[in-house]
Design an enzyme around this catalytic site. Structure first.
Site, PDB file in Angstrom:
ATOM      1  N   TYR A  52       0.827  -1.221   0.000  1.00 18.89           N
ATOM      2  CA  TYR A  52       0.000   0.000   0.000  1.00 18.89           C
ATOM      3  C   TYR A  52       0.857   1.264   0.000  1.00 18.89           C
ATOM      4  CZ  TYR A  52      -4.157  -2.784   0.081  1.00 18.89           C
ATOM      5  OH  TYR A  52      -5.146  -3.657  -0.302  1.00 18.89           O
ATOM      6  N   ASP A  62      -8.025   5.388  -4.912  1.00 16.99           N
ATOM      7  CA  ASP A  62      -7.274   6.588  -5.326  1.00 16.99           C
ATOM      8  C   ASP A  62      -8.129   7.836  -5.074  1.00 16.99           C
ATOM      9  OD1 ASP A  62      -8.853   7.394  -7.709  1.00 16.99           O
ATOM     10  OD2 ASP A  62      -8.108   5.553  -8.612  1.00 16.99           O
ATOM     11  N   HIS A 103     -14.669   1.305  -0.566  1.00 15.32           N
ATOM     12  CA  HIS A 103     -13.549   0.412  -0.211  1.00 15.32           C
ATOM     13  C   HIS A 103     -12.395   1.164   0.445  1.00 15.32           C
ATOM     14  CE1 HIS A 103     -14.953  -2.857  -3.316  1.00 15.32           C
ATOM     15  NE2 HIS A 103     -15.674  -2.853  -2.213  1.00 15.32           N
ATOM     16  N   CYS A 119      -6.532   3.134  12.637  1.00 11.24           N
ATOM     17  CA  CYS A 119      -5.782   2.635  13.799  1.00 11.24           C
ATOM     18  C   CYS A 119      -6.450   1.373  14.335  1.00 11.24           C
ATOM     19  CB  CYS A 119      -5.718   3.715  14.883  1.00 11.24           C
ATOM     20  SG  CYS A 119      -4.831   3.127  16.343  1.00 11.24           S
ATOM     21  N   CYS A 168      -0.184   6.511  15.737  1.00 12.29           N
ATOM     22  CA  CYS A 168      -1.532   6.998  15.401  1.00 12.29           C
ATOM     23  C   CYS A 168      -1.664   8.434  15.924  1.00 12.29           C
ATOM     24  CB  CYS A 168      -2.570   6.086  16.062  1.00 12.29           C
ATOM     25  SG  CYS A 168      -4.234   6.791  16.087  1.00 12.29           S
ATOM     26  N   GLY A 220     -16.436   1.103 -15.535  1.00  9.03           N
ATOM     27  CA  GLY A 220     -15.091   0.552 -15.357  1.00  9.03           C
ATOM     28  C   GLY A 220     -14.943  -0.419 -14.207  1.00  9.03           C
ATOM     29  N   THR A 221     -15.919  -1.304 -14.063  1.00  8.12           N
ATOM     30  CA  THR A 221     -15.782  -2.329 -13.020  1.00  8.12           C
ATOM     31  C   THR A 221     -16.177  -3.689 -13.591  1.00  8.12           C
ATOM     32  OG1 THR A 221     -16.507  -3.064 -10.823  1.00  8.12           O
ATOM     33  CG2 THR A 221     -18.030  -1.654 -12.045  1.00  8.12           C
ATOM     34  N   ASN A 274     -18.160   0.299 -19.960  1.00  9.35           N
ATOM     35  CA  ASN A 274     -16.981  -0.511 -19.627  1.00  9.35           C
ATOM     36  C   ASN A 274     -16.215  -0.879 -20.903  1.00  9.35           C
ATOM     37  OD1 ASN A 274     -15.757  -1.671 -17.185  1.00  9.35           O
ATOM     38  ND2 ASN A 274     -16.003  -3.644 -18.211  1.00  9.35           N
TER      39      ASN A 274
HETATM   40  C1  BJW Z   1     -11.899  -0.164 -18.465  1.00  6.75           C
HETATM   41  C2  BJW Z   1     -10.754   0.453 -18.882  1.00  6.75           C
HETATM   42  C3  BJW Z   1     -10.923   1.673 -19.491  1.00  6.75           C
HETATM   43  C4  BJW Z   1     -10.133  -1.476 -17.975  1.00  6.75           C
HETATM   44  N1  BJW Z   1     -12.117   2.152 -19.640  1.00  6.75           N
HETATM   45  N2  BJW Z   1     -13.113   0.245 -18.588  1.00  6.75           N
HETATM   46  C5  BJW Z   1     -19.366 -15.589  -3.005  1.00  6.75           C
HETATM   47  C6  BJW Z   1     -20.427 -14.941  -3.618  1.00  6.75           C
HETATM   48  C7  BJW Z   1     -20.688 -13.604  -3.381  1.00  6.75           C
HETATM   49  C8  BJW Z   1     -19.871 -12.874  -2.522  1.00  6.75           C
HETATM   50  C9  BJW Z   1     -18.823 -13.513  -1.924  1.00  6.75           C
HETATM   51  C10 BJW Z   1     -18.586 -14.853  -2.137  1.00  6.75           C
HETATM   52  N3  BJW Z   1     -17.484 -15.203  -1.418  1.00  6.75           N
HETATM   53  C11 BJW Z   1     -17.024 -14.098  -0.762  1.00  6.75           C
HETATM   54  C12 BJW Z   1     -17.832 -13.056  -1.053  1.00  6.75           C
HETATM   55  C13 BJW Z   1     -17.713 -11.659  -0.581  1.00  6.75           C
HETATM   56  C14 BJW Z   1     -16.527 -10.944  -1.182  1.00  6.75           C
HETATM   57  C15 BJW Z   1     -16.518 -11.117  -2.699  1.00  6.75           C
HETATM   58  O1  BJW Z   1     -17.178 -10.393  -3.437  1.00  6.75           O
HETATM   59  N4  BJW Z   1     -15.752 -12.052  -3.211  1.00  6.75           N
HETATM   60  C16 BJW Z   1     -15.702 -12.291  -4.650  1.00  6.75           C
HETATM   61  C17 BJW Z   1     -14.296 -12.623  -5.060  1.00  6.75           C
HETATM   62  C18 BJW Z   1     -16.726 -13.344  -5.005  1.00  6.75           C
HETATM   63  N5  BJW Z   1     -16.711  -9.553  -0.829  1.00  6.75           N
HETATM   64  C19 BJW Z   1     -16.270  -9.053   0.320  1.00  6.75           C
HETATM   65  O2  BJW Z   1     -15.657  -9.723   1.126  1.00  6.75           O
HETATM   66  C20 BJW Z   1     -16.641  -7.615   0.611  1.00  6.75           C
HETATM   67  N6  BJW Z   1     -17.267  -7.547   1.891  1.00  6.75           N
HETATM   68  C21 BJW Z   1     -18.451  -8.139   2.126  1.00  6.75           C
HETATM   69  O3  BJW Z   1     -19.038  -8.793   1.283  1.00  6.75           O
HETATM   70  O4  BJW Z   1     -18.940  -7.895   3.393  1.00  6.75           O
HETATM   71  C22 BJW Z   1     -20.170  -8.531   3.751  1.00  6.75           C
HETATM   72  C23 BJW Z   1     -21.399  -7.825   3.242  1.00  6.75           C
HETATM   73  C24 BJW Z   1     -22.576  -8.522   3.138  1.00  6.75           C
HETATM   74  C25 BJW Z   1     -23.721  -7.870   2.674  1.00  6.75           C
HETATM   75  C26 BJW Z   1     -23.714  -6.536   2.347  1.00  6.75           C
HETATM   76  C27 BJW Z   1     -22.543  -5.851   2.498  1.00  6.75           C
HETATM   77  C28 BJW Z   1     -21.390  -6.488   2.934  1.00  6.75           C
HETATM   78  C29 BJW Z   1     -15.398  -6.740   0.639  1.00  6.75           C
HETATM   79  C30 BJW Z   1     -14.780  -6.613  -0.703  1.00  6.75           C
HETATM   80  C31 BJW Z   1     -13.493  -5.796  -0.601  1.00  6.75           C
HETATM   81  C32 BJW Z   1     -12.807  -5.667  -1.950  1.00  6.75           C
HETATM   82  N7  BJW Z   1     -11.531  -5.069  -1.753  1.00  6.75           N
HETATM   83  C33 BJW Z   1     -10.712  -4.737  -2.913  1.00  6.75           C
HETATM   84  C34 BJW Z   1      -9.342  -4.207  -2.400  1.00  6.75           C
HETATM   85  C35 BJW Z   1      -9.548  -2.791  -1.841  1.00  6.75           C
HETATM   86  C36 BJW Z   1      -8.254  -2.136  -1.466  1.00  6.75           C
HETATM   87  C37 BJW Z   1      -7.268  -2.070  -2.607  1.00  6.75           C
HETATM   88  O5  BJW Z   1      -7.496  -1.325  -3.595  1.00  6.75           O
HETATM   89  O6  BJW Z   1      -6.253  -2.770  -2.544  1.00  6.75           O
HETATM   90  O7  BJW Z   1     -11.357  -3.760  -3.726  1.00  6.75           O
HETATM   91  S1  BJW Z   1     -10.476  -6.114  -4.039  1.00  6.75           S
HETATM   92  C38 BJW Z   1     -10.508  -5.129  -5.504  1.00  6.75           C
HETATM   93  O8  BJW Z   1     -11.662  -5.493  -6.313  1.00  6.75           O
HETATM   94  C39 BJW Z   1     -10.747  -3.693  -5.030  1.00  6.75           C
HETATM   95  C40 BJW Z   1     -11.728  -3.195  -6.055  1.00  6.75           C
HETATM   96  O9  BJW Z   1     -12.412  -2.067  -5.564  1.00  6.75           O
HETATM   97  C41 BJW Z   1     -12.590  -4.397  -6.326  1.00  6.75           C
HETATM   98  C42 BJW Z   1     -13.351  -4.358  -7.608  1.00  6.75           C
HETATM   99  O10 BJW Z   1     -12.480  -4.344  -8.701  1.00  6.75           O
HETATM  100  P1  BJW Z   1     -12.819  -3.491  -9.989  1.00  6.75           P
HETATM  101  O11 BJW Z   1     -12.803  -2.054  -9.655  1.00  6.75           O
HETATM  102  O12 BJW Z   1     -14.052  -3.998 -10.612  1.00  6.75           O
HETATM  103  O13 BJW Z   1     -11.541  -3.757 -10.908  1.00  6.75           O
HETATM  104  P2  BJW Z   1     -11.285  -4.959 -11.947  1.00  6.75           P
HETATM  105  O14 BJW Z   1      -9.840  -4.974 -12.237  1.00  6.75           O
HETATM  106  O15 BJW Z   1     -11.888  -6.224 -11.493  1.00  6.75           O
HETATM  107  O16 BJW Z   1     -12.107  -4.528 -13.261  1.00  6.75           O
HETATM  108  C43 BJW Z   1     -11.747  -3.409 -14.037  1.00  6.75           C
HETATM  109  C44 BJW Z   1     -12.734  -3.294 -15.192  1.00  6.75           C
HETATM  110  O17 BJW Z   1     -12.438  -2.104 -15.901  1.00  6.75           O
HETATM  111  C45 BJW Z   1     -12.645  -4.456 -16.202  1.00  6.75           C
HETATM  112  O18 BJW Z   1     -13.966  -4.916 -16.519  1.00  6.75           O
HETATM  113  C46 BJW Z   1     -12.009  -3.815 -17.438  1.00  6.75           C
HETATM  114  O19 BJW Z   1     -12.498  -4.334 -18.666  1.00  6.75           O
HETATM  115  C47 BJW Z   1     -12.415  -2.381 -17.280  1.00  6.75           C
HETATM  116  N8  BJW Z   1     -11.486  -1.422 -17.882  1.00  6.75           N
HETATM  117  N9  BJW Z   1      -9.656  -0.388 -18.568  1.00  6.75           N
HETATM  118  C48 BJW Z   1     -13.201   1.445 -19.172  1.00  6.75           C
HETATM  119  N10 BJW Z   1      -9.832   2.339 -19.935  1.00  6.75           N
END
Ligand code: BJW
Length: 232
Positions: free
Chosen positions: A56, A94, A109, A117, A136, A175-176, A201
């Site tokens: 980080y 970011d 996130h 802390c 802290c 973009g997700t 996207n």
């Molecule tokens: C472009 C482009 C351009 C490229 N123009 N587009 C089974 C089923 C369902 C859920 C779960 C399960 N098992 C576990 C879970 C829960 C789990 C989860 O979802 N797991 C999955 C793997 C299945 N989730 C959690 O644990 C979350 N908490 C939770 O669920 O709590 C309980 C709850 C219950 C009920 C309600 C609420 C809560 C927490 C998730 C935390 C995610 N953390 C991260 C790291 C954050 C810190 C860091 O940055 O390091 O967050 S992981 C990472 O993924 C980060 C992102 O925010 C997140 C999403 O990624 P994102 O942004 O979609 O990026 P990419 O790379 O995947 O996609 C990019 C896209 O852009 C692509 O499609 C490209 O094509 C496109 N693109 N260039 C437009 N120029």
């Protein structure tokens, strides 16, 4: 578009890709070079805090070398000019939405420039490194961790997000990949509430079929075009 008053926008790593910030799941993305279990889970942090703090610190440091792109600028313009309710829910840690000038932004996130802390749970603005275990600002304990949401942790401000979705007329996802919940479920939540849904996207995402409309292309092109349309 005349019937649209309240908008919820979800952004992901793809909106910052053209600024030079790596996405997670694309080819060459962060998860190809780092194991999710090691750097993005609470268990990974307990196992090897130095590895996680370095990961980080590196990403926080890289923020100084990038700038908001045309997509961030367009959303900031929408935020300034849209008369109805607007909420930009970003999964990104970011600060490019804010640096483009957007005000109505929620970081579900967490943020790279924030420290949490583990002793007193205070969240503090944080610009520097954490690997040297600084104190802290609130309680003086050397217990800071990145204020980001890891797998298994609860994202921030879910009540506020669902409240905004209930009042929304339009939900736009930008973009997700739709791979991570609960954000990936917002499109279905929106549909059940009768909210119109639009995806912008690079390619079709895992959840594209849930959207009323899905447009493929670069965020830096699609987002300014869409903002022009909606502000007409
Ligand atoms: C472009 C482009 C351009 C490229 N123009 N587009 C089974 C089923 C369902 C859920 C779960 C399960 N098992 C576990 C879970 C829960 C789990 C989860 O979802 N797991 C999955 C793997 C299945 N989730 C959690 O644990 C979350 N908490 C939770 O669920 O709590 C309980 C709850 C219950 C009920 C309600 C609420 C809560 C927490 C998730 C935390 C995610 N953390 C991260 C790291 C954050 C810190 C860091 O940055 O390091 O967050 S992981 C990472 O993924 C980060 C992102 O925010 C997140 C999403 O990624 P994102 O942004 O979609 O990026 P990419 O790379 O995947 O996609 C990019 C896209 O852009 C692509 O499609 C490209 O094509 C496109 N693109 N260039 C437009 N120029």
């Amino acid at each position: 578009m005349a019937d649209i008053r309240n908008i919820v926008i979800l952004t992901g790593a793809g909106i910052s890709a053209e600024s030079g910030i790596d996405t997670f799941r694309d080819a060459g993305g962060l998860w190809e070079r780092h194991r999710v279990e090691d750097v993005a889970t609470p268990e990974g942090f307990v196992r090897d805090p130095e590895l996680v703090l370095n990961f980080y610190d590196m990403r926080r440091g890289a923020l100084a070398k990038v700038e908001p792109n045309a997509a961030h600028e367009a959303l900031a313009r929408l935020d300034r000019q849209w008369p109805g309710e607007l909420l930009i829910v970003t999964q990104n840690v970011d600060d490019l939405h804010e640096r483009a000038g957007a005000k109505r932004v929620l970081h579900m996130h967490g943020e790279l420039k924030s420290a949490l802390c583990t002793s007193c749970e205070t969240r503090s603005r944080w610009d520097g490194p954490m690997r040297d275990r600084p104190a802290c600002p609130a309680c003086d304990a050397p217990s800071l961790r990145p204020d980001v949401v890891w797998f298994g942790e609860m994202p921030y401000e879910m009540d506020r997000i669902y409240a905004a979705l209930r009042e929304a007329d339009l939900f736009v996802s930008i973009g997700t990949s739709g791979a991570v919940y609960p954000a990936a479920g917002f499109v279905r939540d929106a549909r059940e509430l009768g909210v119109r849904t639009l995806e912008l996207n690079l390619e079709r995402s895992e959840g594209s079929h849930w959207f009323d409309e899905s447009r493929q292309g670069l965020a830096g092109e699609l987002v300014p075009q869409w903002v022009e349309e909606i502000l007409l």
